[in-house]
Design a protein around this motif. Sequence first.
Motif, PDB file in Angstrom:
ATOM      1  N   ALA A 295       0.830  -1.206   0.000  1.00 40.63           N
ATOM      2  CA  ALA A 295       0.000   0.000   0.000  1.00 40.63           C
ATOM      3  C   ALA A 295       0.867   1.260   0.000  1.00 40.63           C
ATOM      4  O   ALA A 295       0.552   2.243  -0.681  1.00 40.63           O
ATOM      5  CB  ALA A 295      -0.929  -0.006   1.211  1.00 40.63           C
ATOM      6  N   ARG A 296       1.955   1.225   0.737  1.00 38.52           N
ATOM      7  CA  ARG A 296       2.847   2.387   0.780  1.00 38.52           C
ATOM      8  C   ARG A 296       3.478   2.647  -0.590  1.00 38.52           C
ATOM      9  O   ARG A 296       3.520   3.796  -1.055  1.00 38.52           O
ATOM     10  CB  ARG A 296       3.937   2.154   1.829  1.00 38.52           C
ATOM     11  N   VAL A 297       3.956   1.589  -1.235  1.00 41.00           N
ATOM     12  CA  VAL A 297       4.562   1.744  -2.562  1.00 41.00           C
ATOM     13  C   VAL A 297       3.539   2.276  -3.558  1.00 41.00           C
ATOM     14  O   VAL A 297       3.823   3.211  -4.321  1.00 41.00           O
ATOM     15  CB  VAL A 297       5.144   0.404  -3.050  1.00 41.00           C
ATOM     16  N   LEU A 298       2.346   1.714  -3.547  1.00 43.20           N
ATOM     17  CA  LEU A 298       1.321   2.156  -4.494  1.00 43.20           C
ATOM     18  C   LEU A 298       0.913   3.596  -4.227  1.00 43.20           C
ATOM     19  O   LEU A 298       0.713   4.375  -5.167  1.00 43.20           O
ATOM     20  CB  LEU A 298       0.107   1.226  -4.426  1.00 43.20           C
ATOM     21  N   ALA A 299       0.789   3.978  -2.963  1.00 44.68           N
ATOM     22  CA  ALA A 299       0.437   5.360  -2.638  1.00 44.68           C
ATOM     23  C   ALA A 299       1.485   6.325  -3.171  1.00 44.68           C
ATOM     24  O   ALA A 299       1.151   7.390  -3.714  1.00 44.68           O
ATOM     25  CB  ALA A 299       0.280   5.525  -1.129  1.00 44.68           C
ATOM     26  N   MET A 300       2.745   5.992  -3.028  1.00 44.46           N
ATOM     27  CA  MET A 300       3.810   6.838  -3.556  1.00 44.46           C
ATOM     28  C   MET A 300       3.725   6.947  -5.073  1.00 44.46           C
ATOM     29  O   MET A 300       3.910   8.018  -5.655  1.00 44.46           O
ATOM     30  CB  MET A 300       5.172   6.296  -3.136  1.00 44.46           C
ATOM     31  N   ARG A 301       3.446   5.830  -5.729  1.00 48.60           N
ATOM     32  CA  ARG A 301       3.302   5.835  -7.188  1.00 48.60           C
ATOM     33  C   ARG A 301       2.130   6.719  -7.612  1.00 48.60           C
ATOM     34  O   ARG A 301       2.251   7.534  -8.529  1.00 48.60           O
ATOM     35  CB  ARG A 301       3.085   4.396  -7.678  1.00 48.60           C
ATOM     36  N   LEU A 302       0.989   6.526  -6.965  1.00 50.08           N
ATOM     37  CA  LEU A 302      -0.201   7.301  -7.324  1.00 50.08           C
ATOM     38  C   LEU A 302      -0.034   8.775  -7.014  1.00 50.08           C
ATOM     39  O   LEU A 302      -0.620   9.642  -7.678  1.00 50.08           O
ATOM     40  CB  LEU A 302      -1.425   6.739  -6.598  1.00 50.08           C
ATOM     41  N   ALA A 303       0.781   9.078  -5.991  1.00 48.55           N
ATOM     42  CA  ALA A 303       1.036  10.477  -5.628  1.00 48.55           C
ATOM     43  C   ALA A 303       2.156  11.097  -6.454  1.00 48.55           C
ATOM     44  O   ALA A 303       2.418  12.298  -6.340  1.00 48.55           O
ATOM     45  CB  ALA A 303       1.380  10.561  -4.148  1.00 48.55           C
ATOM     46  N   GLY A 304       2.825  10.288  -7.261  1.00 52.32           N
ATOM     47  CA  GLY A 304       3.922  10.794  -8.069  1.00 52.32           C
ATOM     48  C   GLY A 304       5.183  11.073  -7.278  1.00 52.32           C
ATOM     49  O   GLY A 304       6.036  11.852  -7.708  1.00 52.32           O
ATOM     50  N   GLN A 305       5.306  10.428  -6.109  1.00 49.86           N
ATOM     51  CA  GLN A 305       6.475  10.647  -5.262  1.00 49.86           C
ATOM     52  C   GLN A 305       7.573   9.642  -5.592  1.00 49.86           C
ATOM     53  O   GLN A 305       7.304   8.522  -6.029  1.00 49.86           O
ATOM     54  CB  GLN A 305       6.105  10.519  -3.786  1.00 49.86           C
ATOM     55  N   LYS A 306       8.818  10.067  -5.352  1.00 49.11           N
ATOM     56  CA  LYS A 306       9.970   9.194  -5.554  1.00 49.11           C
ATOM     57  C   LYS A 306      10.690   8.990  -4.232  1.00 49.11           C
ATOM     58  O   LYS A 306      10.540   9.769  -3.294  1.00 49.11           O
ATOM     59  CB  LYS A 306      10.928   9.781  -6.588  1.00 49.11           C
ATOM     60  N   SER A 307      11.447   7.916  -4.152  1.00 46.69           N
ATOM     61  CA  SER A 307      12.254   7.617  -2.975  1.00 46.69           C
ATOM     62  C   SER A 307      13.724   7.651  -3.373  1.00 46.69           C
ATOM     63  O   SER A 307      14.142   6.876  -4.234  1.00 46.69           O
ATOM     64  CB  SER A 307      11.888   6.221  -2.421  1.00 46.69           C
ATOM     65  N   ALA A 308      14.485   8.558  -2.765  1.00 49.45           N
ATOM     66  CA  ALA A 308      15.896   8.736  -3.102  1.00 49.45           C
ATOM     67  C   ALA A 308      16.068   8.980  -4.594  1.00 49.45           C
ATOM     68  O   ALA A 308      17.022   8.499  -5.218  1.00 49.45           O
ATOM     69  CB  ALA A 308      16.709   7.537  -2.647  1.00 49.45           C
ATOM     70  N   GLY A 309      15.123   9.708  -5.177  1.00 46.63           N
ATOM     71  CA  GLY A 309      15.231  10.089  -6.575  1.00 46.63           C
ATOM     72  C   GLY A 309      14.757   9.059  -7.576  1.00 46.63           C
ATOM     73  O   GLY A 309      14.816   9.298  -8.783  1.00 46.63           O
ATOM     74  N   VAL A 310      14.291   7.906  -7.106  1.00 45.13           N
ATOM     75  CA  VAL A 310      13.811   6.872  -8.023  1.00 45.13           C
ATOM     76  C   VAL A 310      12.375   6.513  -7.695  1.00 45.13           C
ATOM     77  O   VAL A 310      11.896   6.762  -6.586  1.00 45.13           O
ATOM     78  CB  VAL A 310      14.704   5.602  -7.964  1.00 45.13           C
ATOM     79  N   GLU A 311      11.706   5.926  -8.670  1.00 45.93           N
ATOM     80  CA  GLU A 311      10.313   5.517  -8.473  1.00 45.93           C
ATOM     81  C   GLU A 311      10.228   4.466  -7.354  1.00 45.93           C
ATOM     82  O   GLU A 311      11.071   3.578  -7.258  1.00 45.93           O
ATOM     83  CB  GLU A 311       9.758   4.914  -9.762  1.00 45.93           C
TER      84      GLU A 311
END
Length: 409
Positions: A295-311
């Motif tokens: 759920a956390r990964v999908l939320a980041m994807r749907l929000a257009g957020q990246k982690s350490a500069g990567v998807e």
Amino acid sequence: MAEPLIIVGKGMAATRLVDELSQRALGRYSIAVIGAEGRLAYNRVLLSPLLAGEIAEPDIELKPAAWWRARGVSMIYGRPVAGIDRAARTVTLEDGLALPYGKLVLATGSKPLKPPFPGGDLPGVATFRDTADVGMMRAYAQRSARIVVIGGGLLGLEAAYGLSKAGGKVTLLHLVDRLMERQLDAEGAGLLAAAITARGIDVRLSSATKGFVGTDKVEGVELQDGTIIPADLVVIAIGVRPNIDLAKAAGLAVNRGIVVDDAMASEDADVFAIGECAEHRGQVYGLVEPAYEQARVLAMRLAGQKSAGVEAAYAGSLLATNLKVSGVGVFSAGEFEAGEGAEILVLRDPKAGIYRKFVLREGRLAGCVLVGDTQGALFYLGLIRSGQEISAIRADLPFGEPYCIREAA
């Protein structure tokens, strides 16, 4: 204008997704959550203590109605989804209502396994999955009914514990020679079985069910060796299977679960799956923590957020179990059997009901089993996940975090 996002299923995975998404992109999506059960989302992990009478029904609610309203979420109760039209990008409910979506998330969970045993359609043969099951099972237990639970894994143990605590006379049947064979070694499982037996549950291992006997209702369980165990209620709790029916009918790739990539996307880039219904890299998870990580990964994807500069990407989860069975603490993570090249450290105190086993590989903790005393479980889980060298704390490892920290210092 906010993009319509529909989440099918309103369990723990769906609730965590809404929580994560509302923290990252509140207002970006117009969210509708659809569930077949006519109530707010609740914590299925707490069904056993609810059955046991240790908590009340309001205690299992994940979020109050006001929480959902504050996030602008439309909640659709008791109205199952009948189909998905990917070409039209709509979800149709059984009552005929069609809802458009821009993004669709399937969080449809699992269905209880119910093999075609002879007599399986008799009244009094049930599964353990939702609050309706709890109400029915509690009614039997409270009149001291004879209850047979089939299955010595997590689900079966939780059912047996709850039913016994509620007043039922419980017999637990398990097909193989030890309880929780996917999480425990023989010694740890033996200690657990002894503790459960001491609490009044009749544990019978290596017991294969042939079928159920009775006329107007179930009256007993027949084993393959001809033994018949009298029963007023039989609870089949041998596991679950992913609920993939909607995805399959919509033409999505399915195997055991709905096939997804590291972004939790199906073969349709606008349709996602998380939780027990999802299959990632050939693995289906039946535990809560992987669903939350997805759920956390999908939320980041749907929000257009990246982690350490990567998807954001989901790489899989380390399986860990941490629970209390009949008041006995049990924790298992990583490797619990010592394969080739592994070393073992064991701390045991049979009289105190304590067993702590650690599997080491190349100076690192690869897995552990704790029965009776689960103190330090999160510390050990962190060591397994990090893969850090533990030679300096090896001698103190079985005694827990305070000793290890002292030694490392």
